[in-house]
Design a protein around this motif. Structure first.
Motif, PDB file in Angstrom:
ATOM      1  N   TYR A 153      16.140 -30.682   8.358  1.00 32.71           N
ATOM      2  CA  TYR A 153      15.804 -30.078   7.063  1.00 32.71           C
ATOM      3  C   TYR A 153      14.841 -30.994   6.302  1.00 32.71           C
ATOM      4  O   TYR A 153      13.809 -30.547   5.795  1.00 32.71           O
ATOM      5  N   ARG A 154      15.180 -32.293   6.231  1.00 33.08           N
ATOM      6  CA  ARG A 154      14.307 -33.253   5.530  1.00 33.08           C
ATOM      7  C   ARG A 154      12.947 -33.360   6.202  1.00 33.08           C
ATOM      8  O   ARG A 154      11.930 -33.495   5.538  1.00 33.08           O
ATOM      9  N   GLU A 155      12.909 -33.295   7.529  1.00 29.67           N
ATOM     10  CA  GLU A 155      11.632 -33.376   8.245  1.00 29.67           C
ATOM     11  C   GLU A 155      10.734 -32.209   7.850  1.00 29.67           C
ATOM     12  O   GLU A 155       9.545 -32.389   7.592  1.00 29.67           O
ATOM     13  N   LEU A 156      11.301 -31.019   7.779  1.00 28.89           N
ATOM     14  CA  LEU A 156      10.518 -29.857   7.353  1.00 28.89           C
ATOM     15  C   LEU A 156      10.031 -30.041   5.918  1.00 28.89           C
ATOM     16  O   LEU A 156       8.874 -29.735   5.609  1.00 28.89           O
ATOM     17  N   LYS A 157      10.905 -30.514   5.030  1.00 23.70           N
ATOM     18  CA  LYS A 157      10.509 -30.745   3.627  1.00 23.70           C
ATOM     19  C   LYS A 157       9.368 -31.756   3.558  1.00 23.70           C
ATOM     20  O   LYS A 157       8.396 -31.552   2.830  1.00 23.70           O
ATOM     21  N   ASN A 158       9.476 -32.835   4.324  1.00 29.85           N
ATOM     22  CA  ASN A 158       8.445 -33.871   4.309  1.00 29.85           C
ATOM     23  C   ASN A 158       7.120 -33.396   4.888  1.00 29.85           C
ATOM     24  O   ASN A 158       6.081 -33.978   4.627  1.00 29.85           O
ATOM     25  N   ARG A 159       7.161 -32.333   5.651  1.00 32.10           N
ATOM     26  CA  ARG A 159       5.940 -31.792   6.255  1.00 32.10           C
ATOM     27  C   ARG A 159       5.404 -30.582   5.508  1.00 32.10           C
ATOM     28  O   ARG A 159       4.535 -29.876   5.982  1.00 32.10           O
ATOM     29  N   GLY A 160       5.938 -30.319   4.319  1.00 32.70           N
ATOM     30  CA  GLY A 160       5.357 -29.303   3.452  1.00 32.70           C
ATOM     31  C   GLY A 160       6.050 -27.958   3.428  1.00 32.70           C
ATOM     32  O   GLY A 160       5.554 -27.027   2.809  1.00 32.70           O
ATOM     33  N   ALA A 161       7.178 -27.823   4.106  1.00 28.97           N
ATOM     34  CA  ALA A 161       7.919 -26.559   4.090  1.00 28.97           C
ATOM     35  C   ALA A 161       9.175 -26.734   3.245  1.00 28.97           C
ATOM     36  O   ALA A 161       9.740 -27.816   3.201  1.00 28.97           O
ATOM     37  N   ASN A 195      15.770 -39.286 -20.663  1.00 32.42           N
ATOM     38  CA  ASN A 195      16.318 -37.937 -20.759  1.00 32.42           C
ATOM     39  C   ASN A 195      17.480 -37.868 -21.749  1.00 32.42           C
ATOM     40  O   ASN A 195      18.156 -36.850 -21.825  1.00 32.42           O
ATOM     41  N   GLY A 196      17.715 -38.944 -22.468  1.00 39.57           N
ATOM     42  CA  GLY A 196      18.754 -38.949 -23.486  1.00 39.57           C
ATOM     43  C   GLY A 196      20.164 -38.948 -22.909  1.00 39.57           C
ATOM     44  O   GLY A 196      21.117 -38.587 -23.578  1.00 39.57           O
ATOM     45  N   GLY A 197      20.311 -39.324 -21.648  1.00 38.68           N
ATOM     46  CA  GLY A 197      21.629 -39.369 -21.037  1.00 38.68           C
ATOM     47  C   GLY A 197      22.137 -38.023 -20.561  1.00 38.68           C
ATOM     48  O   GLY A 197      23.277 -37.906 -20.138  1.00 38.68           O
ATOM     49  N   THR A 198      21.311 -36.988 -20.629  1.00 33.23           N
ATOM     50  CA  THR A 198      21.711 -35.664 -20.178  1.00 33.23           C
ATOM     51  C   THR A 198      21.742 -35.635 -18.652  1.00 33.23           C
ATOM     52  O   THR A 198      20.764 -36.004 -18.011  1.00 33.23           O
ATOM     53  N   PRO A 199      22.850 -35.212 -18.056  1.00 29.92           N
ATOM     54  CA  PRO A 199      22.914 -35.162 -16.593  1.00 29.92           C
ATOM     55  C   PRO A 199      21.905 -34.155 -16.033  1.00 29.92           C
ATOM     56  O   PRO A 199      21.670 -33.106 -16.616  1.00 29.92           O
ATOM     57  N   VAL A 200      21.314 -34.515 -14.908  1.00 30.99           N
ATOM     58  CA  VAL A 200      20.364 -33.642 -14.231  1.00 30.99           C
ATOM     59  C   VAL A 200      20.868 -33.377 -12.813  1.00 30.99           C
ATOM     60  O   VAL A 200      21.727 -34.091 -12.301  1.00 30.99           O
ATOM     61  N   GLN A 201      20.325 -32.343 -12.174  1.00 35.66           N
ATOM     62  CA  GLN A 201      20.713 -31.980 -10.813  1.00 35.66           C
ATOM     63  C   GLN A 201      20.222 -33.013  -9.809  1.00 35.66           C
ATOM     64  O   GLN A 201      19.190 -33.643  -9.996  1.00 35.66           O
ATOM     65  N   TRP A 202      20.975 -33.153  -8.730  1.00 42.98           N
ATOM     66  CA  TRP A 202      20.519 -33.971  -7.610  1.00 42.98           C
ATOM     67  C   TRP A 202      19.270 -33.322  -7.026  1.00 42.98           C
ATOM     68  O   TRP A 202      19.115 -32.106  -7.090  1.00 42.98           O
ATOM     69  N   SER A 203      18.399 -34.142  -6.440  1.00 42.14           N
ATOM     70  CA  SER A 203      17.181 -33.584  -5.863  1.00 42.14           C
ATOM     71  C   SER A 203      17.434 -32.938  -4.500  1.00 42.14           C
ATOM     72  O   SER A 203      16.629 -32.171  -4.013  1.00 42.14           O
ATOM     73  N   THR A 204      18.571 -33.242  -3.860  1.00 42.37           N
ATOM     74  CA  THR A 204      18.931 -32.597  -2.604  1.00 42.37           C
ATOM     75  C   THR A 204      20.385 -32.161  -2.665  1.00 42.37           C
ATOM     76  O   THR A 204      21.174 -32.707  -3.432  1.00 42.37           O
ATOM     77  N   GLY A 205      20.726 -31.199  -1.850  1.00 40.74           N
ATOM     78  CA  GLY A 205      22.069 -30.643  -1.874  1.00 40.74           C
ATOM     79  C   GLY A 205      23.046 -31.366  -0.961  1.00 40.74           C
ATOM     80  O   GLY A 205      22.675 -32.206  -0.150  1.00 40.74           O
ATOM     81  N   PHE A 206      24.321 -31.002  -1.082  1.00 36.57           N
ATOM     82  CA  PHE A 206      25.402 -31.587  -0.304  1.00 36.57           C
ATOM     83  C   PHE A 206      26.089 -30.510   0.522  1.00 36.57           C
ATOM     84  O   PHE A 206      27.129 -30.715   1.109  1.00 36.57           O
ATOM     85  N   ILE A 207      25.469 -29.339   0.592  1.00 31.27           N
ATOM     86  CA  ILE A 207      26.117 -28.171   1.194  1.00 31.27           C
ATOM     87  C   ILE A 207      26.319 -28.308   2.695  1.00 31.27           C
ATOM     88  O   ILE A 207      27.268 -27.741   3.251  1.00 31.27           O
ATOM     89  N   THR A 208      25.483 -29.052   3.386  1.00 31.45           N
ATOM     90  CA  THR A 208      25.564 -29.125   4.838  1.00 31.45           C
ATOM     91  C   THR A 208      26.905 -29.656   5.311  1.00 31.45           C
ATOM     92  O   THR A 208      27.413 -29.253   6.345  1.00 31.45           O
ATOM     93  N   CYS A 209      27.502 -30.538   4.554  1.00 32.10           N
ATOM     94  CA  CYS A 209      28.794 -31.100   4.930  1.00 32.10           C
ATOM     95  C   CYS A 209      29.863 -30.010   4.977  1.00 32.10           C
ATOM     96  O   CYS A 209      30.731 -30.016   5.850  1.00 32.10           O
ATOM     97  N   PHE A 210      29.843 -29.086   4.045  1.00 29.22           N
ATOM     98  CA  PHE A 210      30.874 -28.060   3.941  1.00 29.22           C
ATOM     99  C   PHE A 210      30.491 -26.739   4.601  1.00 29.22           C
ATOM    100  O   PHE A 210      31.354 -25.989   5.026  1.00 29.22           O
ATOM    101  N   CYS A 211      29.216 -26.457   4.647  1.00 27.68           N
ATOM    102  CA  CYS A 211      28.765 -25.162   5.181  1.00 27.68           C
ATOM    103  C   CYS A 211      27.444 -25.350   5.936  1.00 27.68           C
ATOM    104  O   CYS A 211      26.383 -24.889   5.497  1.00 27.68           O
ATOM    105  N   PRO A 212      27.507 -26.031   7.087  1.00 30.61           N
ATOM    106  CA  PRO A 212      26.266 -26.318   7.816  1.00 30.61           C
ATOM    107  C   PRO A 212      25.541 -25.077   8.310  1.00 30.61           C
ATOM    108  O   PRO A 212      24.340 -25.130   8.569  1.00 30.61           O
ATOM    109  N   CYS A 213      26.238 -23.952   8.386  1.00 34.79           N
ATOM    110  CA  CYS A 213      25.590 -22.730   8.873  1.00 34.79           C
ATOM    111  C   CYS A 213      24.437 -22.307   7.964  1.00 34.79           C
ATOM    112  O   CYS A 213      23.430 -21.778   8.443  1.00 34.79           O
TER     113      CYS A 213
END
Length: 159
Positions: free
Chosen positions: A121-129, A30-48
């Protein structure tokens, strides 16, 4: 060491873990261009938000992400959100016949609500949702792809 002991050791030694590359070959160039993480970090700060997304999928759209998230916030303000969130863990386990593991749903949510929500959340993702697009978005996605809603396994059903 005698050959018999070496054989016994070889039989009892665990197999070596498979070796996986750190990145897929197409991601290396990718030429060293930063890319997005494949999963978010939002649950730690805003689990709602993450909880609301999980609840909407588990309830098949009858509870909206916003409503579930607001209920979570209200209960979290008095420190008892786990009373609500653990019920969705139980519902998810029921949908997919998952074990109550590592302990009771209530205890999992009391010990670490954010970790439990992330696992669900990951379980739902792994099951196709994809909880991030909501129930209706998933239904549309499944219909476009020619597939149906992921199958629900009901315990005790036999042919």
């Amino acid at each position: 060491m005698c050959p018999n002991n070496a054989n016994a050791y070889a039989k009892s030694a665990p197999p070596a873990p498979p070796q996986y590359p750190l990145t897929a070959p197409h991601q290396l160039s990718n030429g060293g261009t930063p890319v997005q993480w494949s999963t978010g970090f939002i649950t730690c700060f805003c689990p709602c938000i993450t909880f609301g997304q999980v609840a909407e999928i588990v309830d098949k759209g009858t509870t909206s992400c916003a409503v579930a998230g607001l209920i979570f916030c209200a209960l979290a303000s008095v420190g008892c959100e786990c009373l609500y969130t653990c019920t969705y863990r139980s519902k998810l386990r029921g949908l997919y016949s998952l074990q109550e593991d590592p302990c009771a749903d209530f205890l999992v949510h009391c010990c670490c609500t954010s970790c439990a929500i992330c696992q669900e959340y990951r379980e739902l993702k792994n099951r196709g949702a994809d909880p991030s697009i909501g129930w209706q978005g998933n239904v549309e996605s499944w219909n476009r792809g020619g597939s149906t809603v992921p199958p629900v396994v009901v315990p005790g059903m036999a042919r």
